[in-house]
Design an enzyme around this catalytic site. Structure first.
Site, PDB file in Angstrom:
ATOM      1  N   HIS A  74      -6.822  -4.850   3.743  1.00 35.21           N
ATOM      2  CA  HIS A  74      -5.622  -5.121   4.196  1.00 35.21           C
ATOM      3  C   HIS A  74      -4.870  -6.366   2.927  1.00 35.21           C
ATOM      4  O   HIS A  74      -5.945  -6.794   1.662  1.00 35.21           O
ATOM      5  CB  HIS A  74      -5.597  -6.531   5.191  1.00 35.21           C
ATOM      6  CG  HIS A  74      -4.417  -6.643   5.239  1.00 35.21           C
ATOM      7  ND1 HIS A  74      -4.149  -8.257   5.543  1.00 35.21           N
ATOM      8  CD2 HIS A  74      -3.656  -6.317   6.034  1.00 35.21           C
ATOM      9  CE1 HIS A  74      -2.267  -8.213   5.838  1.00 35.21           C
ATOM     10  NE2 HIS A  74      -2.694  -7.258   6.006  1.00 35.21           N
ATOM     11  N   ASP A 102       1.437  -2.693   5.887  1.00 38.36           N
ATOM     12  CA  ASP A 102       1.466  -4.257   6.020  1.00 38.36           C
ATOM     13  C   ASP A 102       2.539  -4.611   6.581  1.00 38.36           C
ATOM     14  O   ASP A 102       4.196  -4.038   6.259  1.00 38.36           O
ATOM     15  CB  ASP A 102       1.182  -4.928   4.452  1.00 38.36           C
ATOM     16  CG  ASP A 102       0.825  -6.294   4.776  1.00 38.36           C
ATOM     17  OD1 ASP A 102       0.707  -6.600   5.550  1.00 38.36           O
ATOM     18  OD2 ASP A 102       0.121  -6.728   3.646  1.00 38.36           O
ATOM     19  N   TYR A 123       6.315  -3.203 -13.204  1.00 38.32           N
ATOM     20  CA  TYR A 123       5.301  -3.132 -13.674  1.00 38.32           C
ATOM     21  C   TYR A 123       3.267  -3.949 -13.893  1.00 38.32           C
ATOM     22  O   TYR A 123       2.671  -3.109 -13.745  1.00 38.32           O
ATOM     23  CB  TYR A 123       5.413  -3.261 -15.721  1.00 38.32           C
ATOM     24  CG  TYR A 123       6.154  -1.965 -15.557  1.00 38.32           C
ATOM     25  CD1 TYR A 123       5.218  -0.506 -15.418  1.00 38.32           C
ATOM     26  CD2 TYR A 123       6.867  -2.015 -17.108  1.00 38.32           C
ATOM     27  CE1 TYR A 123       6.494   0.859 -15.986  1.00 38.32           C
ATOM     28  CE2 TYR A 123       7.630  -1.275 -17.306  1.00 38.32           C
ATOM     29  CZ  TYR A 123       6.785   0.524 -16.512  1.00 38.32           C
ATOM     30  OH  TYR A 123       7.548   1.262 -17.447  1.00 38.32           O
TER      31      TYR A 123
END
Length: 144
Positions: free
Chosen positions: A22, A66, A115
């Protein structure tokens, strides 16, 4: 052999998806993304012969997003001054809606922040996708 597993998902990628917990993140990167340097602390899976939409669709058949964050799917924003069209984002929205029932889970992250967050990803899938700004990051949820 297994039933009902999309054929594009390699044993290595299935293992990674299973290992992730998770809130772990996975990046599905376009061909221009610095997968090896950004993913130097992650697991990098090469899928150079494939485009992101087909991989995204296959991953979302198995990968729960999620539900504890507002945007578990994030795209790399186009830099100001880059006159780039991103029709691939519409494909992503269709794929997310097909697999998750909603397009509202998709957010955008500024390029350099993307990034930075990708450096913390559990895994990076390096694809042969040629569309510009096609990178996508998924955050794993729980199976309910």
């Amino acid at each position: 052999m297994l039933k009902n597993v999309p054929k594009i998902l390699s044993p290595q990628l299935l293992k990674v998806l299973c290992e992730m917990g998770h809130s772990d993140r996975i990046v599905i990167a376009d061909g221009n993304f610095p997968s090896e340097s950004v993913g130097k602390d992650a697991i990098v899976i090469r899928m150079d012969g494939h485009g992101i939409p087909e991989i995204l669709d296959a991953v979302l058949k198995l990968f729960p997003l999620d539900t504890y964050v507002e945007k578990p799917v994030n795209l790399m924003e186009v830099m100001p001054g880059d006159h780039v069209e991103t029709p691939i984002w519409d494909q992503y929205a269709d794929i997310v809606e097909k697999n998750e029932g909603s397009r509202g889970q998709i957010g955008h992250i500024e390029r350099f922040r993307f990034y930075e967050e990708a450096r913390e990803a559990y895994a990076v899938i390096a694809t042969g996708e040629q569309a510009l700004y096609a990178n996508i990051m998924l955050q794993k949820g729980v199976v309910q």
